[in-house]
Design a protein around this motif. Structure first.
Motif, mmCIF file in Angstrom:
data_model
loop_
_atom_site.group_PDB
_atom_site.id
_atom_site.type_symbol
_atom_site.label_atom_id
_atom_site.label_comp_id
_atom_site.label_asym_id
_atom_site.label_seq_id
_atom_site.Cartn_x
_atom_site.Cartn_y
_atom_site.Cartn_z
ATOM 1 N N ALA A 108 0.872 -1.184 0.000
ATOM 2 C CA ALA A 108 0.000 0.000 0.000
ATOM 3 C C ALA A 108 0.904 1.228 0.000
ATOM 4 O O ALA A 108 2.099 1.119 0.282
ATOM 5 C CB ALA A 108 -0.886 0.010 1.248
ATOM 6 N N HIS A 109 0.338 2.395 -0.310
ATOM 7 C CA HIS A 109 1.200 3.582 -0.283
ATOM 8 C C HIS A 109 0.755 4.580 0.789
ATOM 9 O O HIS A 109 -0.428 4.647 1.135
ATOM 10 C CB HIS A 109 1.320 4.239 -1.657
ATOM 11 C CG HIS A 109 0.069 4.870 -2.194
ATOM 12 N ND1 HIS A 109 -0.230 6.200 -1.998
ATOM 13 C CD2 HIS A 109 -0.943 4.369 -2.935
ATOM 14 C CE1 HIS A 109 -1.379 6.483 -2.605
ATOM 15 N NE2 HIS A 109 -1.838 5.403 -3.175
ATOM 16 N N ILE A 110 1.731 5.319 1.320
ATOM 17 C CA ILE A 110 1.448 6.223 2.435
ATOM 18 C C ILE A 110 1.705 7.679 2.066
ATOM 19 O O ILE A 110 1.658 8.554 2.924
ATOM 20 C CB ILE A 110 2.269 5.845 3.698
ATOM 21 C CG1 ILE A 110 3.738 5.589 3.333
ATOM 22 C CG2 ILE A 110 1.650 4.638 4.385
ATOM 23 C CD1 ILE A 110 4.618 5.301 4.533
ATOM 24 N N GLN A 268 -6.978 9.338 2.880
ATOM 25 C CA GLN A 268 -7.432 7.937 2.938
ATOM 26 C C GLN A 268 -6.877 7.130 1.760
ATOM 27 O O GLN A 268 -6.686 5.927 1.865
ATOM 28 C CB GLN A 268 -8.958 7.881 2.984
ATOM 29 C CG GLN A 268 -9.530 8.557 4.229
ATOM 30 C CD GLN A 268 -10.920 8.034 4.577
ATOM 31 O OE1 GLN A 268 -11.065 6.896 4.987
ATOM 32 N NE2 GLN A 268 -11.936 8.877 4.414
ATOM 33 N N ASP A 269 -6.659 7.786 0.626
ATOM 34 C CA ASP A 269 -5.883 7.207 -0.473
ATOM 35 C C ASP A 269 -4.415 7.469 -0.153
ATOM 36 O O ASP A 269 -3.940 8.587 -0.351
ATOM 37 C CB ASP A 269 -6.296 7.836 -1.801
ATOM 38 C CG ASP A 269 -5.431 7.387 -2.974
ATOM 39 O OD1 ASP A 269 -4.584 6.497 -2.773
ATOM 40 O OD2 ASP A 269 -5.597 7.947 -4.076
ATOM 41 N N ASP A 270 -3.668 6.548 0.371
ATOM 42 C CA ASP A 270 -4.020 5.155 0.458
ATOM 43 C C ASP A 270 -3.749 4.640 1.880
ATOM 44 O O ASP A 270 -3.441 3.487 2.074
ATOM 45 C CB ASP A 270 -3.196 4.395 -0.589
ATOM 46 C CG ASP A 270 -3.530 2.918 -0.677
ATOM 47 O OD1 ASP A 270 -4.697 2.549 -0.503
ATOM 48 O OD2 ASP A 270 -2.598 2.133 -0.856
ATOM 49 N N LYS A 298 5.690 7.790 -2.767
ATOM 50 C CA LYS A 298 5.784 8.285 -4.151
ATOM 51 C C LYS A 298 4.822 7.644 -5.162
ATOM 52 O O LYS A 298 5.005 7.819 -6.370
ATOM 53 C CB LYS A 298 7.225 8.138 -4.675
ATOM 54 C CG LYS A 298 8.230 9.040 -3.963
ATOM 55 C CD LYS A 298 8.046 10.499 -4.355
ATOM 56 C CE LYS A 298 9.151 11.377 -3.787
ATOM 57 N NZ LYS A 298 9.034 11.576 -2.311
ATOM 58 N N GLU A 299 3.810 6.898 -4.679
ATOM 59 C CA GLU A 299 2.871 6.309 -5.642
ATOM 60 C C GLU A 299 2.144 7.390 -6.419
ATOM 61 O O GLU A 299 1.895 7.252 -7.618
ATOM 62 C CB GLU A 299 1.868 5.401 -4.917
ATOM 63 C CG GLU A 299 1.020 4.533 -5.846
ATOM 64 C CD GLU A 299 -0.175 5.239 -6.481
ATOM 65 O OE1 GLU A 299 -0.669 4.770 -7.527
ATOM 66 O OE2 GLU A 299 -0.640 6.269 -5.947
ATOM 67 N N GLU A 300 1.806 8.474 -5.719
ATOM 68 C CA GLU A 300 0.968 9.506 -6.344
ATOM 69 C C GLU A 300 1.665 10.258 -7.468
ATOM 70 O O GLU A 300 1.021 10.966 -8.232
ATOM 71 C CB GLU A 300 0.460 10.492 -5.279
ATOM 72 C CG GLU A 300 -0.519 9.877 -4.269
ATOM 73 C CD GLU A 300 -1.837 9.449 -4.883
ATOM 74 O OE1 GLU A 300 -2.044 9.678 -6.088
ATOM 75 O OE2 GLU A 300 -2.655 8.869 -4.160
ATOM 76 N N SER A 341 -2.427 -3.004 -2.938
ATOM 77 C CA SER A 341 -3.599 -2.541 -2.186
ATOM 78 C C SER A 341 -3.764 -1.047 -2.327
ATOM 79 O O SER A 341 -2.970 -0.273 -1.809
ATOM 80 C CB SER A 341 -3.444 -2.937 -0.721
ATOM 81 O OG SER A 341 -3.386 -4.347 -0.663
ATOM 82 N N ASP A 342 -4.773 -0.674 -3.069
ATOM 83 C CA ASP A 342 -5.005 0.748 -3.296
ATOM 84 C C ASP A 342 -6.499 0.981 -3.488
ATOM 85 O O ASP A 342 -7.254 0.052 -3.771
ATOM 86 C CB ASP A 342 -4.211 1.217 -4.526
ATOM 87 C CG ASP A 342 -3.844 2.694 -4.451
ATOM 88 O OD1 ASP A 342 -4.507 3.432 -3.691
ATOM 89 O OD2 ASP A 342 -2.913 3.106 -5.159
ATOM 90 N N VAL A 343 -6.892 2.221 -3.366
ATOM 91 C CA VAL A 343 -8.320 2.546 -3.411
ATOM 92 C C VAL A 343 -8.830 2.537 -4.860
ATOM 93 O O VAL A 343 -8.068 2.626 -5.808
ATOM 94 C CB VAL A 343 -8.576 3.931 -2.777
ATOM 95 C CG1 VAL A 343 -8.168 3.914 -1.318
ATOM 96 C CG2 VAL A 343 -7.827 5.028 -3.525
HETATM 97 MN MN MN Z 1 -3.690 5.329 -4.284
#
Ligand code: MN
Ligand code: MN
Length: 464
Positions: A108-110, A268-270, A298-300, A341-343
């Motif tokens: 998941a990403h923070i 909340q994402d993510d 850095k996912e976003e 795991s992502d929204v």
């Molecule tokens: Mn996300």
């Protein structure tokens, strides 16, 4: 109950749609409510990737996790963690099966969309002081004006020491804000396309309005702001070049709705998947397969940098695990499964025209499996195989987890990506699974508590 007709019986056997949990299993409501108290605290304590890592480490240490060490013999049930540059984290519980049978990976990403301060942010104009910003991730800029903002970050000083900044979160703290026009004078602005409602260079944050008392100073309001920062954190203007400062919504996570069925919060994402993944990791005492729970950065902005999943840091961690067992890392990877795991975008009745109702996810119907993300013919997606979907659905159904499937909106309406493609790149079977979100990427996003609970249950089942 009246006897079912033949057609009703056949329909029951042959058709399927994801049930509404609130109607079919209302008893889950209590557990979901309780679980989400911890989730709200996680959201409030971790509004940046650094804060999420620090809070997660606290939880992991409390539950017996220790920093991962090379050349150590680990037994099934042993728990370790690894922190990548204070911004990403991996946690593991060693499984009963040998490592070469594969890992159960959950990523998941923070990081979340926000406004970063520019490297030279502070200026004065017409007796007011401002910070210049450069937004991070996909934001709708007009949503960020006229709301309270908090300042979070770290600044390194010339002597090498760091100042941790957090202003706007404690009761009584001042907050910050971006101004927007009043309706009386916004005639021209109203004609702009919505994407330009506020433009990038208009996302300027009001920092102060009082001057330093000295006629000789050219920019006394800016100077007073610097003096206040210097008194509190020991920093000077030059130190902004050695800093990472993020402006985020200043409000806390809240229950939403008269029935308190939802959560409204920033980020909340993510962090919704980060928290559920972390709790499932912590609660897995004796998993069959060794777990690898990743909270990444850095996912976003495309999983870039060495704290994002396009870097090899996860591969290197798994190589370290392989070294412990003396098996080739490629054998471990080939036999592993990953939940990315992502929204996903929950169907919004107010904006129904961008969704395809039959292939959308809905709140209160559980975690959402997303076979492929991407845009225009699924480009940049991972596109999980039928075999993997069969395996993962089997895991969910074995434990009675409420799940649904969803695409991100109508074909050619837009699209998006996740970390899935980067994990798949390592030759790991990967599928997206997450939580439906309303108002995704807005300063205040909505989720359903029943969905949060069932996502945690999905991750628990995955780690069994
Ligand atoms: Mn996300
Ligand atoms: Mn996102």
């Amino acid at each position: 109950m009246a006897k079912k007709s033949k057609g009703q019986e056949l329909a029951e056997k042959l058709t399927w749609s994801a049930p509404n949990i609130a109607k079919e299993a209302p008893k889950q409501e209590g557990k979901a409510q309780k679980f989400c108290e911890g989730y709200k605290k996680f959201l409030d304590e971790g509004k940046t990737e650094r804060e999420c890592v620090a809070y997660a480490v606290k939880l992991l240490e409390k539950h017996g996790y220790r920093p991962f060490q090379e050349k150590t013999v680990y037994e099934p049930g042993d728990k370790v963690y690894y922190v990548n540059r204070k911004k990403a984290l991996i946690a593991t519980t060693f499984g009963r099966e040998p490592l070469e049978k594969g890992l159960r990976i959950n990523g998941a990403h923070i990081d979340s969309p926000r406004l970063d301060l520019k490297v030279n942010p502070l200026y004065e104009k017409n007796d007011m002081a401002f910070f210049k910003t450069h937004y991070y991730g996909g934001i709708r800029k007009y949503q960020w004006g006229a709301i309270p903002l908090a300042m979070h970050g770290v600044v390194y000083k010339k002597d090498g020491t760091a100042a941790e900044i957090c202003i706007g979160e404690k009761p009584g703290d001042p907050v910050f804000s971006i101004t927007d026009l009043l309706p009386h004078l916004s005639g021209k602005q109203n004609e702009r396309p919505l994407k330009d409602g506020l433009k990038g260079e208009e996302l300027n944050i009001v920092v102060g309005s009082l001057p330093f008392q000295d006629e000789e100073v050219k920019e006394p309001v800016k100077l007073l702001a610097l003096q206040l920062l210097n008194e509190q954190y020991g920093i000077t203007e030059a130190d902004f070049y050695r800093a990472e400062i993020e402006m985020v919504p200043a409000f806390l996570a809240s229950d939403v709705g008269l029935d308190r069925s939802m959560i409204g919060a920033y980020g909340q994402d993510d962090r919704i998947c980060a928290y559920t993944a972390l709790m499932a990791e912590i609660d897995s005492k004796s998993p069959s397969y060794t777990t690898v729970t990743i909270l990444t950065d850095k996912e976003e902005i495309g999983s870039v940098g060495n704290t994002g999943l396009n870097s090899d840091y996860v591969l290197h961690y798994i190589e370290d695990l392989a070294d412990l067992a003396g098996v080739p890392v490629r054998r471990i990877l080939r036999n592993s499964i990953c939940l990315s795991s992502d929204v996903n975008a929950a169907y919004d009745p107010t904006f129904s025209d961008v969704f395809e109702s039959q292939n959308s996810c809905y709140i209160n119907r559980g975690c959402v499996l997303t076979k492929y993300t991407g845009a225009r013919g699924k480009s940049s997606s991972n596109d999980a195989s039928a075999e993997l979907l069969a395996k993962v659905i089997g895991i969910l159904e074995r434990d009675g987890v409420y799940w649904q499937a969803g695409e991100l909106g109508k074909v050619d309406e837009g699209g998006g990506g996740t970390i899935a493609q980067y994990v798949a790149h390592m030759d790991v079977d990967t599928v997206d699974l997450g939580v439906p979100i309303l108002s995704m990427h807005a300063p205040f996003e909505l989720s359903s508590k029943l969905d949060v609970w069932n996502t945690y249950r999905a991750f628990k089942a995955f780690y069994k």
